[in-house]
Motif scaffolding. Structure first.
Motif, short mmCIF file in Angstrom:
data_model
loop_
_atom_site.label_atom_id
_atom_site.label_comp_id
_atom_site.label_asym_id
_atom_site.label_seq_id
_atom_site.Cartn_x
_atom_site.Cartn_y
_atom_site.Cartn_z
N SER A 1 -1.86 -3.00 1.57
CA SER A 1 -0.59 -2.64 2.23
C SER A 1 0.52 -3.61 1.82
CB SER A 1 -0.77 -2.56 3.74
OG SER A 1 -1.09 -3.81 4.31
N GLN A 2 0.63 -4.74 2.51
CA GLN A 2 1.69 -5.71 2.18
C GLN A 2 1.54 -6.16 0.72
OE1 GLN A 2 1.28 -9.25 4.54
NE2 GLN A 2 3.48 -9.65 4.54
N GLY A 3 2.67 -6.32 0.04
CA GLY A 3 2.62 -6.65 -1.38
C GLY A 3 2.41 -8.13 -1.64
N PHE A 4 1.18 -8.52 -1.96
CA PHE A 4 0.91 -9.89 -2.39
C PHE A 4 -0.41 -9.92 -3.16
CE2 PHE A 4 -1.03 -9.39 1.76
CZ PHE A 4 -2.29 -9.95 1.60
N GLN B 1 11.84 -0.33 -8.40
CA GLN B 1 12.07 -0.09 -6.98
C GLN B 1 10.80 -0.21 -6.13
OE1 GLN B 1 11.94 2.44 -4.44
NE2 GLN B 1 13.99 2.47 -3.56
N ASN B 2 10.97 -0.87 -5.01
CA ASN B 2 9.93 -0.91 -3.98
C ASN B 2 10.37 0.07 -2.90
OD1 ASN B 2 8.07 -1.54 -2.03
ND2 ASN B 2 8.80 -3.63 -1.66
N PRO B 3 9.62 1.08 -2.52
CA PRO B 3 8.21 1.28 -2.79
C PRO B 3 7.88 2.26 -3.92
CG PRO B 3 8.90 2.80 -1.08
CD PRO B 3 10.11 2.01 -1.48
N ILE C 1 1.95 7.65 0.66
CA ILE C 1 1.66 6.28 1.06
C ILE C 1 1.70 5.37 -0.16
CG2 ILE C 1 0.32 7.05 3.06
CD1 ILE C 1 -2.21 6.40 1.56
N ARG C 2 1.86 4.07 0.10
CA ARG C 2 2.02 3.10 -0.97
C ARG C 2 0.85 2.12 -1.00
NH1 ARG C 2 5.96 -2.06 -0.51
NH2 ARG C 2 3.96 -2.89 0.22
N PHE C 3 0.25 1.97 -2.20
CA PHE C 3 -0.82 0.98 -2.38
C PHE C 3 -0.28 -0.16 -3.24
CE2 PHE C 3 -3.22 5.08 -2.23
CZ PHE C 3 -4.01 4.82 -1.12
#
Ligand code: PMP
Ligand code: GLN
Length: 381
Positions: A32-35, A169-171, A360-362
């Motif tokens: 989920s969170q981008g890291f 671009q995010n997301p 949804i974003r992975f």
């Protein structure tokens, strides 16, 4: 009870905190969170220890460590062939978020209008609203999230003060093309509209595409704050370091706020990064590194019922689940954690109206073993 007048009454805890917490509660794989879930270069952490031992433990200069600002100027010159003056046009910040907050605070007055393309990174709109500004939203649609610049023109008014760009671009992982940049130039020519260009994913661009920074266009550069993040560049999102590039007159205003917002940022890390980014091999391979991860993850998901959207940059892969369920994307993401053990971000969180396209974003900035374990679960959905 105290009577507190909330300045952001409709705002809750960010989706990134919510989903990461849920992932940890249910021991789910967190895409989920981008890291990144892998270590940054040990040579870099060595340089931080060295800087601490060498005594870089007191306040750095307000606009940033001079060696770092010079190293940034050199890097920008190598990549874009443009000169930013380290003394007057580069400010080191506590990550991209602070740079965005500071640039908006320096410019936006009550009643000023800011154009935002949604789905958008979640800090833009609340910050504009905190300042009394008005958000003018242009909702983009999947699968390509392209911009019709005639529609942008319709959002213009006498109060338009700024346009926020984010490429890659995010997301959505979309990027601005040269036609986009030319159309933008035509639109803003002769106006006083400023640009906040969030370029934190400048190096994460795939398939041989070129990052079209606003810096490359003199008519845009002269009116732009360009935001960058060392979190992405160095695989160290927790360090919260970045910078803002802007012409002298804009930087002057930026620093008026920056000095009271944080004054200055982490000193030993600035010293270490200055040393580290002098070597272009420390960042030249990033696009290839992430492109390999994007390809690996998408090849694994071919066996699933998710439909993958194009991803031209960033470290996010968007996927439609409309062949799987017609639940709301927020509900679908919660069920994905609880029943399947994988956390993702519902893209409706990036629209102020929570527009739900069942996407949804992975985040694929993960070890290949993490991506493989996640995909094993996702093919059962
Ligand atoms: N802009 C975008 C588009 C982002 O995805 C992020 C988060 N990584 C930021 C800004 C903030 O960057 P930082 O973590 O350096 O504050
Ligand atoms: N930029 C990261 C993302 O989009 C997260 C940043 C944050 O947690 N605020 O997932």
């Amino acid at each position: 009870m105290l009577n507190i007048q909330s300045k952001l009454p409709g705002v809750n805890t960010t989706i990134f905190s919510v989903m990461s917490k849920l992932a940890s509660e249910y021991n789910a794989i967190n895409l989920s969170q981008g890291f990144p879930d892998y270590a940054c270069d040990p040579n870099l952490t060595e340089l931080v220890s060295k800087a601490m031992k060498d005594g870089y433990n007191q306040y750095a200069p307000m606009p940033g460590n001079i060696f770092l600002k010079e190293a940034i100027a050199e890097k920008v010159n190598k990549i874009y062939n443009i000169n930013y003056n380290p003394d007057t046009e580069i400010t080191v910040t506590a990550g991209g978020t602070q740079a965005i907050f500071t640039a908006l605070t320096a410019i936006i007055n009550p009643g000023d209008e800011v154009i935002i393309f949604e789905p958008a990174y979640d800090c833009y709109a609340p910050t504009v609203k905190l300042l009394g500004g008005l958000v003018k939203t242009y909702e983009l649609s999947p699968p390509n999230y392209g911009i019709d610049w005639d529609m942008v023109k319709k959002l213009f008014s006498a109060n338009t003060r700024m346009i926020i760009l984010n490429s890659p671009q995010n997301p959505t992982g979309s990027i601005l093309s040269s036609q986009d940049m030319e159309s933008l130039i035509k639109l803003i020519r002769g106006t006083d509209i400023l640009i906040l260009s969030d370029e934190v994913y400048e190096h994460l661009i795939f398939d041989g595409e070129t990052h079209l920074s606003v810096m490359r266009y003199p008519e845009l550069r002269e009116r732009s704050f360009v935001v960058a993040s060392f979190g992405k560049l160095l695989h160290a999102t927790g360090w919260k370091l970045g910078y803002c590039l802007a012409p002298e007159d804009l930087t002057k205003e930026f620093r008026k706020v920056h000095q009271f917002n944080v004054f200055s940022v982490n000193s030993p890390m600035q010293q270490a990064i200055a040393e580290y980014i002098k070597e272009p091999e420390h960042y030249n391979g990033i696009a290839a590194f992430f492109q390999e991860k994007r390809n690996y993850f998408s090849s694994l998901l071919q066996k699933s019922r998710f439909k993958l959207l194009p991803c031209k940059g960033s470290y996010f892969q968007c996927a439609s689940y409309d062949q799987i369920s017609n639940e709301k994307d927020t509900e679908f993401c919660i069920r994905l954690v609880k029943e399947f053990g994988v956390a993702a971000i519902p893209v409706s969180a990036f629209y102020q109206k929570n527009t739900d396209h069942k996407i949804i974003r992975f985040c694929f900035a993960k070890e290949n073993s993490t991506l493989a374990s996640a995909a094993e679960k996702l093919i059962n959905v």
